[in-house]
Design a protein around this motif. Structure first.
Motif, PDB file in Angstrom:
ATOM      1  N   ALA A   1       0.834  -1.210   0.000  1.00 46.78           N
ATOM      2  CA  ALA A   1       0.000   0.000   0.000  1.00 46.78           C
ATOM      3  C   ALA A   1       0.867   1.257   0.000  1.00 46.78           C
ATOM      4  CB  ALA A   1      -0.933  -0.016   1.199  1.00 46.78           C
ATOM      5  N   ALA A   2       1.954   1.223   0.783  1.00 42.04           N
ATOM      6  CA  ALA A   2       2.840   2.390   0.839  1.00 42.04           C
ATOM      7  C   ALA A   2       3.503   2.645  -0.503  1.00 42.04           C
ATOM      8  CB  ALA A   2       3.899   2.174   1.922  1.00 42.04           C
ATOM      9  N   ALA A   3       3.704   1.579  -1.300  1.00 40.80           N
ATOM     10  CA  ALA A   3       4.313   1.736  -2.623  1.00 40.80           C
ATOM     11  C   ALA A   3       3.266   1.948  -3.706  1.00 40.80           C
ATOM     12  CB  ALA A   3       5.153   0.505  -2.948  1.00 40.80           C
ATOM     13  N   ASN A   4       2.008   2.025  -3.281  1.00 45.70           N
ATOM     14  CA  ASN A   4       0.899   2.214  -4.221  1.00 45.70           C
ATOM     15  C   ASN A   4       0.842   1.092  -5.264  1.00 45.70           C
ATOM     16  OD1 ASN A   4      -1.395   3.618  -5.053  1.00 45.70           O
ATOM     17  ND2 ASN A   4      -0.262   4.810  -6.584  1.00 45.70           N
ATOM     18  N   VAL A   5       1.054  -0.134  -4.776  1.00 48.81           N
ATOM     19  CA  VAL A   5       1.011  -1.318  -5.635  1.00 48.81           C
ATOM     20  C   VAL A   5      -0.084  -2.251  -5.123  1.00 48.81           C
ATOM     21  CG1 VAL A   5       2.261  -3.373  -6.409  1.00 48.81           C
ATOM     22  CG2 VAL A   5       3.451  -1.184  -6.219  1.00 48.81           C
ATOM     23  N   LYS A   6      -0.923  -2.710  -6.032  1.00 44.74           N
ATOM     24  CA  LYS A   6      -1.959  -3.666  -5.662  1.00 44.74           C
ATOM     25  C   LYS A   6      -1.434  -5.077  -5.943  1.00 44.74           C
ATOM     26  CE  LYS A   6      -6.796  -4.947  -6.299  1.00 44.74           C
ATOM     27  NZ  LYS A   6      -8.067  -4.646  -7.009  1.00 44.74           N
ATOM     28  N   PRO A   7      -1.231  -5.900  -4.906  1.00 47.43           N
ATOM     29  CA  PRO A   7      -0.655  -7.227  -5.133  1.00 47.43           C
ATOM     30  C   PRO A   7      -1.630  -8.147  -5.870  1.00 47.43           C
ATOM     31  CG  PRO A   7      -1.308  -6.987  -2.845  1.00 47.43           C
ATOM     32  CD  PRO A   7      -1.468  -5.633  -3.480  1.00 47.43           C
ATOM     33  N   LYS A   8      -1.081  -9.029  -6.690  1.00 50.37           N
ATOM     34  CA  LYS A   8      -1.872 -10.000  -7.439  1.00 50.37           C
ATOM     35  C   LYS A   8      -1.781 -11.349  -6.708  1.00 50.37           C
ATOM     36  CE  LYS A   8      -2.284 -12.000 -12.082  1.00 50.37           C
ATOM     37  NZ  LYS A   8      -1.672 -12.056 -13.445  1.00 50.37           N
ATOM     38  N   ILE A   9      -2.742 -11.589  -5.824  1.00 51.66           N
ATOM     39  CA  ILE A   9      -2.690 -12.786  -4.979  1.00 51.66           C
ATOM     40  C   ILE A   9      -3.192 -13.999  -5.764  1.00 51.66           C
ATOM     41  CG2 ILE A   9      -3.413 -13.841  -2.817  1.00 51.66           C
ATOM     42  CD1 ILE A   9      -1.687 -11.358  -2.465  1.00 51.66           C
ATOM     43  N   ALA A  10      -2.336 -15.019  -5.867  1.00 51.85           N
ATOM     44  CA  ALA A  10      -2.727 -16.263  -6.534  1.00 51.85           C
ATOM     45  C   ALA A  10      -3.268 -17.274  -5.528  1.00 51.85           C
ATOM     46  CB  ALA A  10      -1.541 -16.860  -7.282  1.00 51.85           C
ATOM     47  N   VAL A  11      -2.567 -17.442  -4.411  1.00 52.83           N
ATOM     48  CA  VAL A  11      -2.971 -18.408  -3.385  1.00 52.83           C
ATOM     49  C   VAL A  11      -2.679 -17.819  -2.009  1.00 52.83           C
ATOM     50  CG1 VAL A  11      -2.678 -20.734  -2.443  1.00 52.83           C
ATOM     51  CG2 VAL A  11      -2.436 -20.361  -4.908  1.00 52.83           C
ATOM     52  N   GLU A  12      -3.628 -17.994  -1.101  1.00 53.35           N
ATOM     53  CA  GLU A  12      -3.423 -17.655   0.309  1.00 53.35           C
ATOM     54  C   GLU A  12      -3.454 -18.944   1.122  1.00 53.35           C
ATOM     55  OE1 GLU A  12      -5.646 -13.310   0.488  1.00 53.35           O
ATOM     56  OE2 GLU A  12      -6.833 -15.141   0.816  1.00 53.35           O
ATOM     57  N   THR A  13      -2.567 -19.073   2.093  1.00 52.96           N
ATOM     58  CA  THR A  13      -2.511 -20.286   2.896  1.00 52.96           C
ATOM     59  C   THR A  13      -2.025 -19.940   4.296  1.00 52.96           C
ATOM     60  OG1 THR A  13      -1.631 -22.548   3.038  1.00 52.96           O
ATOM     61  CG2 THR A  13      -0.164 -20.847   2.176  1.00 52.96           C
ATOM     62  N   THR A  14      -2.099 -20.906   5.184  1.00 51.14           N
ATOM     63  CA  THR A  14      -1.706 -20.672   6.574  1.00 51.14           C
ATOM     64  C   THR A  14      -0.333 -21.229   6.911  1.00 51.14           C
ATOM     65  OG1 THR A  14      -2.867 -22.699   7.220  1.00 51.14           O
ATOM     66  CG2 THR A  14      -4.080 -20.637   7.401  1.00 51.14           C
ATOM     67  N   TYR A  15       0.238 -22.066   6.046  1.00 55.89           N
ATOM     68  CA  TYR A  15       1.477 -22.754   6.409  1.00 55.89           C
ATOM     69  C   TYR A  15       2.632 -22.368   5.492  1.00 55.89           C
ATOM     70  CZ  TYR A  15      -1.578 -25.667   9.245  1.00 55.89           C
ATOM     71  OH  TYR A  15      -2.480 -26.099  10.161  1.00 55.89           O
TER      72      TYR A  15
END
Length: 298
Positions: free
Chosen positions: A209-223
């Protein structure tokens, strides 16, 4: 009835004569006779018939001796148990760890520990840091490793490790040519990262957010181990602490420094009002030995 009287009775039953029993016990024969007489008064039935100056056990004595032997076997078991506990400590150790160290430092410490204590059962649960804290506070687990975001009231906490979040990518990835990765470099790159509830993920989101970049999330996981596997499959660039790659095959992976710096601090936590067993102390020593070989953030 007292223990000494019962011991003398049992010795007479095994030895066959009062004189032999006296020799075994290191006392006089009259002392054996007095103890038997006192025990007979206590139980209120005859234990021996006196035939030709010999003590012959009555049927009641043989029945009583059966239970006496059982109680002595119980004492022998208690003595053996006490000796085993003295030498080995409690027979089980339960560990709770955050994901970042569950595939590296903790397995290595368990391996070192079990080389000395192969018969000790180890339980390892991989949990959110807040759940690690709750299990330790409630006394369900002996040793915990959690991020420093947790509430440390009601537990004993001490610094364990400090890691810096890094970028993980497949070998040959275009970004592997760079020594330092910044948010702008990842603007259109599929990312493999932790779920939004994770504190590390929240720091990463703040950096983007500070770099004004929107990340392109492919996968979210807990491990963290899952992140390593997903990255090795070419799904995207991941974010892990360097220590999290310890148990993974990274022959096809590349680790690069990420800027801005995101520091992760891990606490070693213990129940507050519980004395550490010998086993827990030894396992903590194994953890500290493993920690010394892990990369630490400067």
């Amino acid at each position: 009835m007292n223990h000494r009287q019962v011991e003398i009775f049992a010795t007479v039953m095994r030895a066959g004569t009062a004189s032999h029993a006296a020799d075994l016990l290191g006392i006089t024969q009259p002392a054996v006779s007095r103890a038997i007489a006192d025990l007979e008064k206590s139980v209120r039935f005859s234990l021996f018939a006196r035939i030709h100056n010999r003590l012959v056990p009555t049927p009641e004595a043989r029945l009583f001796f059966r239970d006496v032997e059982a109680s002595f076997r119980g004492l022998d078991t208690l003595r053996s148990s006490a000796a085993w506990i003295r030498d080995q400590g409690a027979g089980e150790i339960k560990i709770a760890s955050l994901s970042a160290l569950s595939s590296s430092a903790v397995p290595q410490a368990i391996s070192t520990f079990q080389k000395k204590h192969a018969d000790i059962r180890v339980t390892l649960h991989v949990l959110w840091s807040r759940d690690v804290r709750d299990r330790i506070a409630s006394g369900q687990f002996d040793v915990g490793l959690a991020a420093d975001e947790i509430d440390t009231s009601g537990i004993h906490a001490q610094p364990f490790a400090t890691h810096r979040v890094a970028c993980l990518m497949p070998k040959g990835h275009p970004l592997s040519l760079k020594e330092v990765i910044e948010p702008a470099d990842l603007a259109e790159v599929p990312l493999v990262t932790y779920v939004p509830e994770d504190r590390w993920r929240q720091q990463l989101d703040a950096a983007f957010a500070a770099a004004n970049v929107k990340p392109k999330i492919a996968v979210e996981t807990t491990y963290s181990s899952t992140i390593c596997s997903l990255v090795s499959q070419g799904i995207g660039v991941g974010f892990v602490s360097p220590g999290a790659t310890g148990g993974a095959d990274i022959s096809h992976l590349v680790v690069r420094r990420f800027e801005p710096k995101i520091i992760v601090r891990v606490l070693l936590i213990l129940p507050l009002d519980r004395q550490k067993s010998l086993l827990v102390r030894e396992f903590i020593d194994c953890l500290l030995e493993t920690r010394s070989a892990q990369p630490q953030a400067s």
